[in-house]
Design a protein around this motif. Structure first.
Motif, PDB file in Angstrom:
ATOM      1  N   LEU A 282       0.832  -1.203   0.000  1.00 32.34           N
ATOM      2  CA  LEU A 282       0.000   0.000   0.000  1.00 32.34           C
ATOM      3  C   LEU A 282       0.869   1.256   0.000  1.00 32.34           C
ATOM      4  O   LEU A 282       0.463   2.301  -0.525  1.00 32.34           O
ATOM      5  CB  LEU A 282      -0.927  -0.013   1.224  1.00 32.34           C
ATOM      6  CG  LEU A 282      -2.139   0.915   1.201  1.00 32.34           C
ATOM      7  CD1 LEU A 282      -3.084   0.562   0.066  1.00 32.34           C
ATOM      8  CD2 LEU A 282      -2.884   0.861   2.529  1.00 32.34           C
ATOM      9  N   ARG A 283       2.079   1.154   0.547  1.00 29.44           N
ATOM     10  CA  ARG A 283       2.954   2.311   0.657  1.00 29.44           C
ATOM     11  C   ARG A 283       3.594   2.683  -0.678  1.00 29.44           C
ATOM     12  O   ARG A 283       4.316   3.685  -0.773  1.00 29.44           O
ATOM     13  CB  ARG A 283       4.022   2.057   1.724  1.00 29.44           C
ATOM     14  CG  ARG A 283       3.411   1.811   3.109  1.00 29.44           C
ATOM     15  CD  ARG A 283       4.440   1.695   4.197  1.00 29.44           C
ATOM     16  NE  ARG A 283       5.204   2.921   4.297  1.00 29.44           N
ATOM     17  CZ  ARG A 283       6.519   2.954   4.504  1.00 29.44           C
ATOM     18  NH1 ARG A 283       7.202   1.827   4.608  1.00 29.44           N
ATOM     19  NH2 ARG A 283       7.143   4.104   4.604  1.00 29.44           N
ATOM     20  N   LYS A 284       3.285   1.930  -1.727  1.00 26.52           N
ATOM     21  CA  LYS A 284       3.720   2.318  -3.067  1.00 26.52           C
ATOM     22  C   LYS A 284       2.853   3.447  -3.617  1.00 26.52           C
ATOM     23  O   LYS A 284       3.213   4.066  -4.625  1.00 26.52           O
ATOM     24  CB  LYS A 284       3.649   1.110  -4.009  1.00 26.52           C
ATOM     25  CG  LYS A 284       4.555  -0.049  -3.615  1.00 26.52           C
ATOM     26  CD  LYS A 284       4.311  -1.260  -4.502  1.00 26.52           C
ATOM     27  CE  LYS A 284       5.166  -2.451  -4.069  1.00 26.52           C
ATOM     28  NZ  LYS A 284       4.879  -3.667  -4.890  1.00 26.52           N
TER      29      LYS A 284
ATOM     30  N   TYR B  78      -8.225   0.643   7.399  1.00 27.50           N
ATOM     31  CA  TYR B  78      -6.855   0.209   7.647  1.00 27.50           C
ATOM     32  C   TYR B  78      -6.072   1.440   8.087  1.00 27.50           C
ATOM     33  O   TYR B  78      -6.141   2.493   7.455  1.00 27.50           O
ATOM     34  CB  TYR B  78      -6.213  -0.402   6.403  1.00 27.50           C
ATOM     35  CG  TYR B  78      -4.756  -0.720   6.611  1.00 27.50           C
ATOM     36  CD1 TYR B  78      -4.368  -1.736   7.473  1.00 27.50           C
ATOM     37  CD2 TYR B  78      -3.757   0.033   5.979  1.00 27.50           C
ATOM     38  CE1 TYR B  78      -3.026  -2.010   7.708  1.00 27.50           C
ATOM     39  CE2 TYR B  78      -2.420  -0.236   6.196  1.00 27.50           C
ATOM     40  CZ  TYR B  78      -2.059  -1.260   7.064  1.00 27.50           C
ATOM     41  OH  TYR B  78      -0.735  -1.537   7.293  1.00 27.50           O
ATOM     42  N   VAL B  79      -5.332   1.303   9.190  1.00 28.08           N
ATOM     43  CA  VAL B  79      -4.706   2.444   9.849  1.00 28.08           C
ATOM     44  C   VAL B  79      -3.193   2.396   9.729  1.00 28.08           C
ATOM     45  O   VAL B  79      -2.566   1.362   9.979  1.00 28.08           O
ATOM     46  CB  VAL B  79      -5.102   2.471  11.342  1.00 28.08           C
ATOM     47  CG1 VAL B  79      -4.349   3.555  12.094  1.00 28.08           C
ATOM     48  CG2 VAL B  79      -6.606   2.670  11.483  1.00 28.08           C
ATOM     49  N   GLU B  80      -2.610   3.531   9.343  1.00 28.49           N
ATOM     50  CA  GLU B  80      -1.165   3.735   9.410  1.00 28.49           C
ATOM     51  C   GLU B  80      -0.906   4.916  10.346  1.00 28.49           C
ATOM     52  O   GLU B  80      -1.644   5.896  10.324  1.00 28.49           O
ATOM     53  CB  GLU B  80      -0.588   4.062   8.031  1.00 28.49           C
ATOM     54  CG  GLU B  80      -0.798   2.991   6.980  1.00 28.49           C
ATOM     55  CD  GLU B  80      -0.347   3.474   5.603  1.00 28.49           C
ATOM     56  OE1 GLU B  80       0.869   3.462   5.339  1.00 28.49           O
ATOM     57  OE2 GLU B  80      -1.226   3.866   4.806  1.00 28.49           O
TER      58      GLU B  80
ATOM     59  N   GLN C  50       7.537  10.424   7.177  1.00 28.61           N
ATOM     60  CA  GLN C  50       6.395   9.664   6.652  1.00 28.61           C
ATOM     61  C   GLN C  50       6.640   8.144   6.711  1.00 28.61           C
ATOM     62  O   GLN C  50       6.021   7.372   5.997  1.00 28.61           O
ATOM     63  CB  GLN C  50       6.048  10.105   5.232  1.00 28.61           C
ATOM     64  CG  GLN C  50       5.641  11.568   5.181  1.00 28.61           C
ATOM     65  CD  GLN C  50       5.424  12.102   3.781  1.00 28.61           C
ATOM     66  OE1 GLN C  50       5.636  11.402   2.793  1.00 28.61           O
ATOM     67  NE2 GLN C  50       5.008  13.352   3.688  1.00 28.61           N
ATOM     68  N   GLU C  51       7.527   7.760   7.618  1.00 23.98           N
ATOM     69  CA  GLU C  51       7.787   6.351   7.891  1.00 23.98           C
ATOM     70  C   GLU C  51       6.918   5.896   9.065  1.00 23.98           C
ATOM     71  O   GLU C  51       6.583   6.698   9.945  1.00 23.98           O
ATOM     72  CB  GLU C  51       9.258   6.125   8.219  1.00 23.98           C
ATOM     73  CG  GLU C  51      10.204   6.368   7.058  1.00 23.98           C
ATOM     74  CD  GLU C  51      10.002   5.370   5.929  1.00 23.98           C
ATOM     75  OE1 GLU C  51       9.781   4.184   6.232  1.00 23.98           O
ATOM     76  OE2 GLU C  51      10.052   5.793   4.759  1.00 23.98           O
TER      77      GLU C  51
ATOM     78  N   VAL D 237      -8.080   6.177  -0.196  1.00 24.33           N
ATOM     79  CA  VAL D 237      -6.879   5.348  -0.100  1.00 24.33           C
ATOM     80  C   VAL D 237      -5.753   6.220   0.443  1.00 24.33           C
ATOM     81  O   VAL D 237      -5.388   7.238  -0.148  1.00 24.33           O
ATOM     82  CB  VAL D 237      -6.481   4.775  -1.468  1.00 24.33           C
ATOM     83  CG1 VAL D 237      -5.188   3.957  -1.358  1.00 24.33           C
ATOM     84  CG2 VAL D 237      -7.604   3.908  -2.035  1.00 24.33           C
ATOM     85  N   ARG D 238      -5.239   5.855   1.603  1.00 24.64           N
ATOM     86  CA  ARG D 238      -4.149   6.577   2.266  1.00 24.64           C
ATOM     87  C   ARG D 238      -4.505   8.043   2.487  1.00 24.64           C
ATOM     88  O   ARG D 238      -3.797   8.964   2.100  1.00 24.64           O
ATOM     89  CB  ARG D 238      -2.829   6.433   1.503  1.00 24.64           C
ATOM     90  CG  ARG D 238      -2.389   5.002   1.254  1.00 24.64           C
ATOM     91  CD  ARG D 238      -0.903   4.922   0.992  1.00 24.64           C
ATOM     92  NE  ARG D 238      -0.111   4.960   2.229  1.00 24.64           N
ATOM     93  CZ  ARG D 238       1.172   5.311   2.280  1.00 24.64           C
ATOM     94  NH1 ARG D 238       1.797   5.696   1.197  1.00 24.64           N
ATOM     95  NH2 ARG D 238       1.806   5.297   3.438  1.00 24.64           N
TER      96      ARG D 238
END
Length: 445
Positions: A67-69, A277-279, A286-287, A310-311
């Motif tokens: 997802l981080r792409k 979905y949680v980041e 942004q890591e 999305v994100r």
């Protein structure tokens, strides 16, 4: 989904998903993301282009790291999408004829932005809200007085649908006519009230002036959202004392309803991890950050139909705790709620300061009203660099004439706790603006 058509999972749990193991939660999220990304890539003009520009193939999605792409989706992207494909924008993943409702942003920083909802979205929303209200203690037959604004604001109808779905008796009171609100609380025996923290503070002041003691009412739950408050200890303690009831944080946003709400344990908003979905990411690098560390909340919808994100970069600073709660709920929590917004943070001589930290101290300080205002003007800026050297704070006494040293004592307390210089102005009671909706606590003069 019909009213009252769902029975709770247990005496304390609305839905069995609330107790899934961490492995099961993550397995569910992976599968849901595979389907959601495939659908979004096909139906949303915005995301179809984003995926193509970044060489992202939804069919190749195998892990959360994939997802981080993808880049973040920000408010500016949403606003640009509205201009590109008016009136509902190119992030929408359905045609207007497939949607049954549209809600709007407040329009405080731009033109009001519309967000579409399908019937499935509304049913999901109502059930998630019902889950949280049940977790806080609302039960079938309780009187639920909704004091969120119904005019354009998303919270009023959402809370009403949820309470009805749970089986409560709803009074759709909205956020005006304070005296009638107070009369209704006592006359109809409201057990739960919901609104913004500012309005709940205003209600407490109004009741005191009318000689009505809210602590003698049947209200046992004060649910609040729309602005920080319930997770700020000073604010929570003050409003719980004024109402004689427990106060619960109900955290959501127009674009993502809901995000997470307190349970009866008041350990911080419990995230709806079967819906999002949680980041949690470092605001600069942004890591990902570890549990217990501050970061910006980034959200991806798992099954939103009309306007999936999305994100989504919320800009909200939070701390996550993924441990199982004492009541058996396994979804992660946000310790301390929203700690502030990344773009609201002030830097004063190298010290990072969030307005919520100031509120905690002000609301807990004896002799003050509920109201305060942070001011940044030329008097607290370096004339050469423009950087802040301190903060001006306006407060007012709870009643009557304040003690001569009130401002000095408050300034000293703030300096001790926050390591920042405050210029405290004590203004007459009733001077600071009151609001029945979202309060503006920081102004630039």
């Amino acid at each position: 989904m019909k009213q009252h058509d769902k029975a709770p999972f247990s005496d304390t749990i609305w839905d069995e998903r609330e107790t899934w193991s961490r492995d099961r939660i993550e397995s569910f999220q992976l599968d849901a993301l595979r389907h959601q990304l495939q659908r979004v890539g096909q139906t949303s003009t915005h995301y179809r282009k984003v995926f193509a520009d970044h060489g992202f193939q939804p069919g190749d999605f195998k892990s959360f790291a994939d997802l981080r792409k993808l880049p973040f989706t920000r408010k500016s992207d949403y606003v640009a999408g509205l201009a590109a494909e008016p009136p509902f924008g190119n992030l929408a993943a359905v045609q207007p004829g497939e949607a049954v409702r549209v809600h709007f942003s407040s329009g405080t920083t731009a033109a009001p932005a519309p967000v579409l909802w399908t019937q499935a979205d509304i049913d999901r929303w109502a059930d998630l809200y019902a889950r949280y209200l049940y977790a806080q203690g609302l039960r079938r037959g309780d009187v639920f007085q909704c004091m969120f604004n119904y005019a354009w604001f998303v919270g009023g109808l959402g809370a009403t649908l949820a309470a009805q779905h749970l089986g409560a008796l709803v009074i759709p009171a909205s956020s005006g006519d304070t005296e009638r609100q107070i009369d209704s609380i006592f006359h109809y025996g409201s057990r739960c009230v919901i609104g913004t923290p500012s309005f709940m503070a205003h209600m407490a002041e109004a009741a005191e002036k009318l000689g009505r003691d809210l602590t003698t009412s049947q209200v046992k739950m004060v649910c609040v959202g729309g602005e920080p408050g319930a997770s700020i200890p000073g604010t929570r303690e003050r409003i719980e004392r004024q109402w004689g009831a427990k106060m619960f944080d109900c955290y959501g946003a127009l674009e993502c309803q809901p995000i997470g709400w307190d349970t009866a344990l008041q350990l911080g908003p419990t995230l709806a991890e079967d819906f999002i979905y949680v980041e949690i990411l470092h605001p600069d690098t942004q890591e990902p950050v570890a549990d217990g560390e501050r970061g910006v909340l980034v959200l991806t919808h798992l099954d939103k139909q009309a306007c999936p994100l999305v994100r989504w970069w919320t800009g909200d600073m939070v701390v996550r705790d993924s441990g199982t709660a004492p009541d058996g709920r396994t979804h992660a929590r946000l310790k301390g709620g929203v700690l502030g917004r990344a773009d609201d943070m002030m830097i004063i001589r190298g010290v990072n300061l969030f307005p919520t930290a100031v509120e905690d101290i002000v609301r807990a300080f004896p002799g003050l009203s509920n109201e305060y205002l942070l001011v940044t003007d030329a008097s607290v800026k370096d004339p050469k660099t423009g950087f802040l050297t301190g903060v001006k704070l306006r407060v007012e006494p709870a009643s009557g004439e304040p003690s001569a040293d009130l401002g000095e004592r408050l300034s000293q307390r703030l300096r001790e706790k926050l390591q920042v210089r405050f210029h405290v102005e004590v203004v007459p009671t009733g001077t600071l603006p009151r609001t029945v909706h979202k309060a503006k606590r920081v102004i630039h003069e």
